[in-house]
Write a protein that holds these residues in place. Structure first.
Motif, mmCIF file in Angstrom:
data_model
loop_
_atom_site.group_PDB
_atom_site.id
_atom_site.type_symbol
_atom_site.label_atom_id
_atom_site.label_comp_id
_atom_site.label_asym_id
_atom_site.label_seq_id
_atom_site.Cartn_x
_atom_site.Cartn_y
_atom_site.Cartn_z
ATOM 1 N N GLY A 1 -2.687 9.567 -3.050
ATOM 2 C CA GLY A 1 -3.876 9.854 -3.839
ATOM 3 C C GLY A 1 -4.512 8.663 -4.514
ATOM 4 O O GLY A 1 -5.301 8.826 -5.441
ATOM 5 N N THR A 2 -4.202 7.442 -4.094
ATOM 6 C CA THR A 2 -4.805 6.249 -4.681
ATOM 7 C C THR A 2 -5.752 5.612 -3.669
ATOM 8 O O THR A 2 -5.831 6.035 -2.517
ATOM 9 C CB THR A 2 -3.729 5.229 -5.089
ATOM 10 O OG1 THR A 2 -2.947 4.889 -3.938
ATOM 11 C CG2 THR A 2 -2.810 5.816 -6.145
ATOM 12 N N GLY A 3 -6.480 4.599 -4.117
ATOM 13 C CA GLY A 3 -7.413 3.912 -3.236
ATOM 14 C C GLY A 3 -6.703 3.275 -2.058
ATOM 15 O O GLY A 3 -5.558 2.832 -2.154
ATOM 16 N N ARG B 1 -2.961 -2.037 -4.132
ATOM 17 C CA ARG B 1 -1.581 -2.440 -3.893
ATOM 18 C C ARG B 1 -0.698 -2.010 -5.066
ATOM 19 O O ARG B 1 -1.189 -1.531 -6.095
ATOM 20 C CB ARG B 1 -1.511 -3.950 -3.643
ATOM 21 C CG ARG B 1 -2.437 -4.389 -2.497
ATOM 22 C CD ARG B 1 -2.252 -5.832 -2.148
ATOM 23 N NE ARG B 1 -0.962 -6.066 -1.490
ATOM 24 C CZ ARG B 1 -0.733 -5.841 -0.204
ATOM 25 N NH1 ARG B 1 -1.689 -5.357 0.579
ATOM 26 N NH2 ARG B 1 0.454 -6.095 0.317
ATOM 27 N N TYR B 2 0.604 -2.229 -4.927
ATOM 28 C CA TYR B 2 1.569 -1.703 -5.896
ATOM 29 C C TYR B 2 1.278 -2.165 -7.321
ATOM 30 O O TYR B 2 1.252 -1.360 -8.257
ATOM 31 C CB TYR B 2 2.978 -2.121 -5.468
ATOM 32 C CG TYR B 2 4.062 -1.704 -6.432
ATOM 33 C CD1 TYR B 2 4.227 -0.375 -6.791
ATOM 34 C CD2 TYR B 2 4.925 -2.652 -6.985
ATOM 35 C CE1 TYR B 2 5.221 0.015 -7.670
ATOM 36 C CE2 TYR B 2 5.925 -2.274 -7.860
ATOM 37 C CZ TYR B 2 6.070 -0.946 -8.202
ATOM 38 O OH TYR B 2 7.043 -0.564 -9.081
ATOM 39 N N THR B 3 1.033 -3.456 -7.507
ATOM 40 C CA THR B 3 0.793 -3.945 -8.873
ATOM 41 C C THR B 3 -0.485 -3.351 -9.456
ATOM 42 O O THR B 3 -0.548 -3.074 -10.657
ATOM 43 C CB THR B 3 0.696 -5.478 -8.880
ATOM 44 O OG1 THR B 3 -0.268 -5.904 -7.908
ATOM 45 C CG2 THR B 3 2.050 -6.114 -8.560
ATOM 46 N N PRO C 1 5.830 3.163 9.566
ATOM 47 C CA PRO C 1 6.933 3.561 10.453
ATOM 48 C C PRO C 1 7.982 2.467 10.650
ATOM 49 O O PRO C 1 9.159 2.759 10.896
ATOM 50 C CB PRO C 1 6.229 3.886 11.775
ATOM 51 C CG PRO C 1 4.852 4.289 11.362
ATOM 52 C CD PRO C 1 4.520 3.383 10.201
ATOM 53 N N ALA C 2 7.560 1.190 10.532
ATOM 54 C CA ALA C 2 8.505 0.086 10.728
ATOM 55 C C ALA C 2 9.238 -0.288 9.449
ATOM 56 O O ALA C 2 10.197 -1.064 9.480
ATOM 57 C CB ALA C 2 7.766 -1.134 11.281
ATOM 58 N N LEU C 3 8.810 0.262 8.318
ATOM 59 C CA LEU C 3 9.368 -0.136 7.026
ATOM 60 C C LEU C 3 10.546 0.725 6.587
ATOM 61 O O LEU C 3 11.292 0.323 5.697
ATOM 62 C CB LEU C 3 8.278 -0.075 5.942
ATOM 63 C CG LEU C 3 7.122 -1.068 6.064
ATOM 64 C CD1 LEU C 3 6.087 -0.793 4.982
ATOM 65 C CD2 LEU C 3 7.626 -2.499 5.949
ATOM 66 N N ILE C 4 10.713 1.889 7.173
ATOM 67 C CA ILE C 4 11.733 2.804 6.662
ATOM 68 C C ILE C 4 13.119 2.373 7.127
ATOM 69 O O ILE C 4 13.312 1.940 8.252
ATOM 70 C CB ILE C 4 11.438 4.263 7.063
ATOM 71 C CG1 ILE C 4 11.492 4.435 8.572
ATOM 72 C CG2 ILE C 4 10.105 4.711 6.537
ATOM 73 C CD1 ILE C 4 11.422 5.880 9.009
ATOM 74 N N GLY C 5 14.072 2.510 6.223
ATOM 75 C CA GLY C 5 15.442 2.102 6.501
ATOM 76 C C GLY C 5 16.307 3.257 6.975
ATOM 77 O O GLY C 5 15.846 4.382 7.165
ATOM 78 N N LEU D 1 0.799 -1.215 0.000
ATOM 79 C CA LEU D 1 0.000 0.000 0.000
ATOM 80 C C LEU D 1 0.835 1.270 0.000
ATOM 81 O O LEU D 1 0.299 2.366 0.062
ATOM 82 C CB LEU D 1 -0.939 -0.005 1.219
ATOM 83 C CG LEU D 1 -1.915 -1.182 1.300
ATOM 84 C CD1 LEU D 1 -2.751 -1.083 2.562
ATOM 85 C CD2 LEU D 1 -2.806 -1.246 0.071
ATOM 86 N N GLY D 2 2.155 1.133 -0.045
ATOM 87 C CA GLY D 2 3.012 2.306 -0.093
ATOM 88 C C GLY D 2 2.890 3.147 1.168
ATOM 89 O O GLY D 2 2.863 2.619 2.278
ATOM 90 N N VAL D 3 2.761 4.470 0.998
ATOM 91 C CA VAL D 3 2.717 5.364 2.156
ATOM 92 C C VAL D 3 1.442 5.200 2.969
ATOM 93 O O VAL D 3 1.339 5.716 4.084
ATOM 94 C CB VAL D 3 2.862 6.843 1.725
ATOM 95 C CG1 VAL D 3 4.226 7.095 1.114
ATOM 96 C CG2 VAL D 3 1.746 7.247 0.774
ATOM 97 N N GLN D 4 0.455 4.486 2.432
ATOM 98 C CA GLN D 4 -0.781 4.270 3.172
ATOM 99 C C GLN D 4 -0.735 3.016 4.053
ATOM 100 O O GLN D 4 -1.706 2.712 4.756
ATOM 101 C CB GLN D 4 -1.972 4.171 2.214
ATOM 102 C CG GLN D 4 -2.189 5.427 1.384
ATOM 103 C CD GLN D 4 -3.502 5.419 0.646
ATOM 104 O OE1 GLN D 4 -4.546 5.208 1.238
ATOM 105 N NE2 GLN D 4 -3.451 5.635 -0.657
#
Length: 338
Positions: A84-86, A90-92, A32-36, A24-27
């Motif tokens: 700005g997406t639903g 998901r990414y694909t 918070p746990a995904l950022i490197g 879901l990207g930024v949504q």
């Protein structure tokens, strides 16, 4: 050697952004746990930041970096990262949407997605941008807006409510009133002056509204008064509501008179009559906002019938917002532009 080190940082950040865009990207709830490590450094994330603070810093930084890209890449970058997406796309699925709009297959869009991710990482390590937005770059006018957040809710076929949260920074000592106005677009077939009885303006928090008046046939001006005068550099937040009993033109725009650092817009449509399509209005001349021939980037409703979009470093006298094609050919809504 320095060039090699810079390239290594860009590649490392690109890899982290590719992980972030998945799902879901930024949504994503787990953002918070995904950022490197690299993204934490770029976004100014600290060890003691709460998850909400981390999310806010990452989202804000990515928005600013996207705005530094060439216009032709910005919308691709937004959709790739989930802006700005639903809420469930998901990414694909987002790649498929991009491919449909551009008449390209998913593999081609994957390559473009990789390209914009690299450009975002490159922008992060390029020339520094003002983290304070236009506040650091311009002192024009008696005040500027450091943050504007608007939630527009369609309450029926011919009515709407606008909830506006505006944070302003004074440039002068003893600022007593912040002048504000809304323009209510009217169809060409409509004549006569706007009736103030059709517009309700109420402050929810942060001061009071006074001196509501017509300054043209379609423009309502009013003053926002903080609880006490603001000195130069003072920041103050207003939260107010505008109720409209009757609407006409299908768009909502912010057209600032003074600089505005950020504008976030959420529009909730009537789920019983969703619009046929929705698009982003980004820095257009106000006279062009209703032009049906202008090419614009699409936006997509989520499962709640809402669209969200954001703008940074808005230029005075330019329009930023959302437009849409109503569900039927009947007269569409009219909305104010703050």
């Amino acid at each position: 050697m320095a060039q090699d080190a810079a390239e290594a940082k860009i590649n490392a950040l690109s890899a982290e952004l590719k992980l972030l865009r998945k799902g879901l990207g930024v949504q994503a709830k787990t953002l918070p746990a995904l950022i490197g490590e690299q993204l934490r450094e770029v976004c100014g994330v600290h060890e003691d930041d709460t998850p909400g603070t981390v999310r806010g810093k990452v989202v804000e930084t990515l928005r600013r970096l996207i705005e530094k890209l060439p216009e032709s890449h910005r919308e691709t970058a937004r959709i790739v990262l989930g802006f700005g997406t639903g809420a469930s796309e998901r990414y694909t699925q987002r790649l498929e949407l991009l491919g449909t709009d551009a008449d390209r297959n998913v593999r081609t869009m994957q390559r473009r997605a990789d390209d914009v991710i690299y450009l975002i990482a490159e922008a992060a390590y390029g020339a520094p941008w003002p983290h304070a937005g236009v506040a650091a770059a311009s002192q024009d006018g008696p005040w500027h807006t450091s943050a504007l957040a608007v939630r527009l809710t369609m309450t029926g076929a011919a009515a709407a409510e606008v909830f506006e949260n505006r944070r302003v920074v004074s440039h002068v000592a003893g600022l007593v009133d912040v002048e504000h106005a809304v323009s209510l677009a009217r169809p060409a077939s409509t004549t006569g002056r706007l009736d103030l009885a059709d517009v309700g303006i109420d402050v929810v928090a942060g001061g009071e509204v006074h001196s509501v008046r017509l300054v043209s046939a379609t423009r309502v001006a009013f003053s926002l008064r903080p609880p006490q005068p603001l000195d130069a550099g003072d920041e103050h937040e207003f939260f107010f509501r505008i109720r409209l009993d009757e609407l006409t033109a299908p768009f909502y725009c912010c057209t600032p008179e003074f600089p505005c650092a950020s504008f976030d817009l959420n529009v909730r449509f009537d789920r019983r009559q969703p619009p046929q399509r929705v698009w982003r209005i980004d820095g257009e001349l106000s006279k062009d906002v209703q032009d049906p021939l202008t090419a614009r980037k699409p936006l997509f409703l989520d499962n709640a019938g809402e669209v969200r979009t954001g703008f940074r470093d808005l230029r005075p006298a330019r329009s930023y917002g959302v437009g849409w094609q109503p569900a039927s050919r009947a007269a569409g809504p009219r909305l104010p532009s703050p």
